[in-house]
Design a protein around this motif. Structure first.
Motif, PDB file in Angstrom:
ATOM      1  N   ASN A  20       0.847  -1.184   0.000  1.00  0.00           N
ATOM      2  CA  ASN A  20       0.000   0.000   0.000  1.00  0.00           C
ATOM      3  C   ASN A  20       0.884   1.236   0.000  1.00  0.00           C
ATOM      4  O   ASN A  20       1.587   1.501   0.975  1.00  0.00           O
ATOM      5  N   ARG A  23      -0.950   2.586   4.951  1.00  0.00           N
ATOM      6  CA  ARG A  23      -2.038   2.645   5.918  1.00  0.00           C
ATOM      7  C   ARG A  23      -1.653   1.880   7.185  1.00  0.00           C
ATOM      8  O   ARG A  23      -1.056   0.814   7.118  1.00  0.00           O
ATOM      9  N   GLN A  77       0.226   4.237   0.371  1.00  0.00           N
ATOM     10  CA  GLN A  77      -0.116   5.204   1.401  1.00  0.00           C
ATOM     11  C   GLN A  77       0.347   4.743   2.781  1.00  0.00           C
ATOM     12  O   GLN A  77       0.268   5.507   3.740  1.00  0.00           O
ATOM     13  N   ALA A 101      -5.118   6.355   7.414  1.00  0.00           N
ATOM     14  CA  ALA A 101      -4.498   6.558   6.119  1.00  0.00           C
ATOM     15  C   ALA A 101      -3.287   7.470   6.204  1.00  0.00           C
ATOM     16  O   ALA A 101      -2.423   7.440   5.338  1.00  0.00           O
ATOM     17  N   SER A 102      -3.225   8.294   7.251  1.00  0.00           N
ATOM     18  CA  SER A 102      -2.115   9.241   7.394  1.00  0.00           C
ATOM     19  C   SER A 102      -1.365   8.985   8.689  1.00  0.00           C
ATOM     20  O   SER A 102      -1.984   8.845   9.754  1.00  0.00           O
ATOM     21  N   GLU A 157      -8.495   1.904  11.040  1.00  0.00           N
ATOM     22  CA  GLU A 157      -7.438   2.145  10.053  1.00  0.00           C
ATOM     23  C   GLU A 157      -7.134   3.631   9.947  1.00  0.00           C
ATOM     24  O   GLU A 157      -8.022   4.479   9.996  1.00  0.00           O
ATOM     25  N   VAL A 185     -11.813  11.187   4.566  1.00  0.00           N
ATOM     26  CA  VAL A 185     -11.476  10.173   5.570  1.00  0.00           C
ATOM     27  C   VAL A 185     -12.162  10.404   6.916  1.00  0.00           C
ATOM     28  O   VAL A 185     -12.118   9.533   7.783  1.00  0.00           O
TER      29      VAL A 185
END
Length: 532
Positions: free
Chosen positions: A6, A10, A8, A25-26, A23, A80
């Motif tokens: 991934n 995650r 990104q 994402a950042s 989860e 998000v």
């Protein structure tokens, strides 16, 4: 843990309350709300700690949802997270956008509602000390970040609910804090968020049509989802079916009760009854082609709301005026107001920014000077359709109208209700343009054309003489009717079946007529909502 393959990177961990997967994402995000048990979680290194419980989100029919994606200024983003904020006049959403990583890594943005439109804003550092909420006065000028701003609103808000991933902990539900919006002549809107008294948040944004964001993954809009919006009228039980995602007030088509749906369909719906008004000359649901500015490209506008308004004279000796406003909607442009007054028609829309004060009480906007013409209190007396703000019974608005140079002048209008201020900008237009735009029957021309519309034309000497004679006759009729019927002047000038006469008869003010001013230039958009 970091999920494999991934780009990104995650990060995922188990909720310490229910064990469900949470989860991120950042790597910069500090908080999230568990989608399974609604626990508010704080990220501490490789672990999550529960710091509270988020309330359930109420259904507001927003087209946005977590996972939606789009592009802005060439950069891709994903929705998000969301904060649902409430204040006494309603509520609004702040959607957390996570932009793809650049040189400095992923960047957060906020997409939120603003007077029926949307503003995309970014958090920014504020070098100087942020003024306290007590120092901010609505309508006053404030210099921040090296630029002059006008304070547009100051409301006491509280967190209603949160979901998804957030750049910082959302705070405690129901705890009140101040939020202030400031606007400038460059069309920008800034926000001071006092949710954390130790670190006041400052953000700057601009209005952006959703169509420009090339959004994908929005909520599916179909006949099935539209039908699911239907809810019973709390007054008569008839079905209410809001058709717009950001509707806050809707009028029952059967009993004409005004229903507040700003708190969602599951809430105990506040409402009030109203006496019947006039039949709109432009039918609700009809569509017309109008250009926002003279010479611009005509756009399709649908009539979604109708208001009858009047001013509130300071004394019984002052004249009173009545006028009508049609709320128009365009999927790409948002909302505008088509205003029908005794002096003619105008098309205006709310501004994201704010004009700059000029000399002698004038205002400057986009390089043009607008001179003040009227200032008065006004209220809505009758409404139909749907509205993006919460309509309240007998709510008073302070209106100041400004007129630009030229024969068919551009217009500015300033409306203030309590701690909220809205500016609108638009242009005058002929009744013939309205007739053509909405493809109305030729016999409606007389009903659409105002008797004093020619006052705005360059005209000929003969026309001015005719107008002068008309005004003298009208004043004579007015004086003769003072002891008899306050609305007799409307009856003799416009006819017994006219909207002016019928609306005057329904008004309970009993303070005489004011036919000279012709009413407001701006649209009634009180309570449009604050934003991030």
């Amino acid at each position: 843990m970091v999920t494999p393959n991934n780009p990104q990177r995650r990060w995922q961990a188990a909720c310490p309350n229910c064990g469900g997967p949470v989860e991120f994402a950042s790597p910069a995000s500090a908080s999230a709300v568990c989608s399974f048990c609604r626990s508010t979680l704080l990220r501490e290194g490789e672990a999550l700690r529960k710091i509270g419980q988020s309330a359930e989100l109420f259904e507001d029919y927003s087209p946005l949802q977590l996972g939606a994606a789009g592009r802005y200024a060439g950069a891709a983003f994903t929705v998000v997270g969301r904060l649902q904020i409430g204040y006494p006049e309603g509520s609004w959403n702040e959607w957390h956008l996570l932009f793809d990583g650049g040189p400095d890594g992923p960047r957060s943005g906020w997409l939120s509602e603003d007077n029926g439109a949307f503003v995309l804003a970014f958090d920014a550092p504020l070098q100087e000390r942020a003024p306290s909420a007590d120092e901010l006065k609505v309508g006053a000028q404030q210099v921040l970040a090296g630029r002059p701003w006008q304070v547009a609103s100051k409301v006491q808000a509280s967190l209603l609910a949160a979901e998804g991933e957030l750049p910082r902990p959302p705070g405690l539900p129901a705890r009140a804090f101040w939020v202030a919006d400031l606007r400038n002549a460059q069309g920008e809107v800034a926000t001071l968020d006092y949710g954390d008294p130790a670190a006041v948040a400052w953000s700057i944004g601009r209005s952006v049509p959703l169509a420009e964001l090339a959004l994908t993954g929005l909520r599916a809009e179909s006949s099935k989802t539209l039908a699911s919006k239907a809810l019973p009228c709390p007054s008569c039980g008839a079905a209410l079916e809001p058709r717009l995602e950001n509707t806050r007030s809707i009028v029952c088509g059967q009993c004409h009760a005004v229903v507040d749906i700003s708190q969602g369909a599951g809430a105990d719906l506040a409402h009030y009854a109203q006496a019947n008004g006039m039949e709109p000359q432009l039918r609700l649901g009809s569509e017309g082609q109008l250009a926002l500015l003279a010479g611009g490209k005509p756009l399709p506008w649908q009539v979604v709301g109708y208001l009858e308004r009047c001013d509130l004279p300071d004394s019984g000796e002052d004249e009173q005026s009545f006028w009508r406003e049609y709320l128009l909607y365009n999927r790409l442009e948002g909302f505008a107001f088509l205003v029908d007054t005794a002096e003619g028609w105008s098309l205006v829309r709310p501004l994201t920014g704010a004009p700059r004060p000029g000399a002698g009480g004038s205002m400057q906007w986009q390089g043009k000077v607008f001179k003040q013409r009227w200032s008065y209190d006004a209220k809505a007396t009758y409404v139909l359709g749907e509205f993006y703000w919460r309509i309240q019974r007998e709510e008073r608005v302070r209106v100041t109208d400004y007129e630009g140079p030229g024969v068919r002048a551009e217009l500015l209008s300033r409306e203030q209700t309590g701690n909220e201020l809205t500016w609108s900008h638009g242009r005058q237009l002929d009744a013939a343009e309205v007739l053509k735009a909405f493809k109305l029957a030729p016999e409606m021309r007389a009903a659409l054309k105002r008797d004093t519309a020619a006052l705005s034309d360059s005209g000929t000497t003969l026309r001015n003489i005719v107008i002068g004679l008309f005004l003298i006759a009208f004043l004579f009729a007015l004086l003769r009717s003072c002891d008899d019927d306050d609305c007799e002047a409307y009856k003799s000038s416009y006819g017994e079946s006219s909207a002016e006469y019928q609306q005057c008869k329904r008004s309970s003010s009993g303070s005489g007529v004011r036919t000279g001013s012709g009413g407001s230039y701006g649209g009634f958009s009180s309570g449009g909502g604050s934003h991030k």
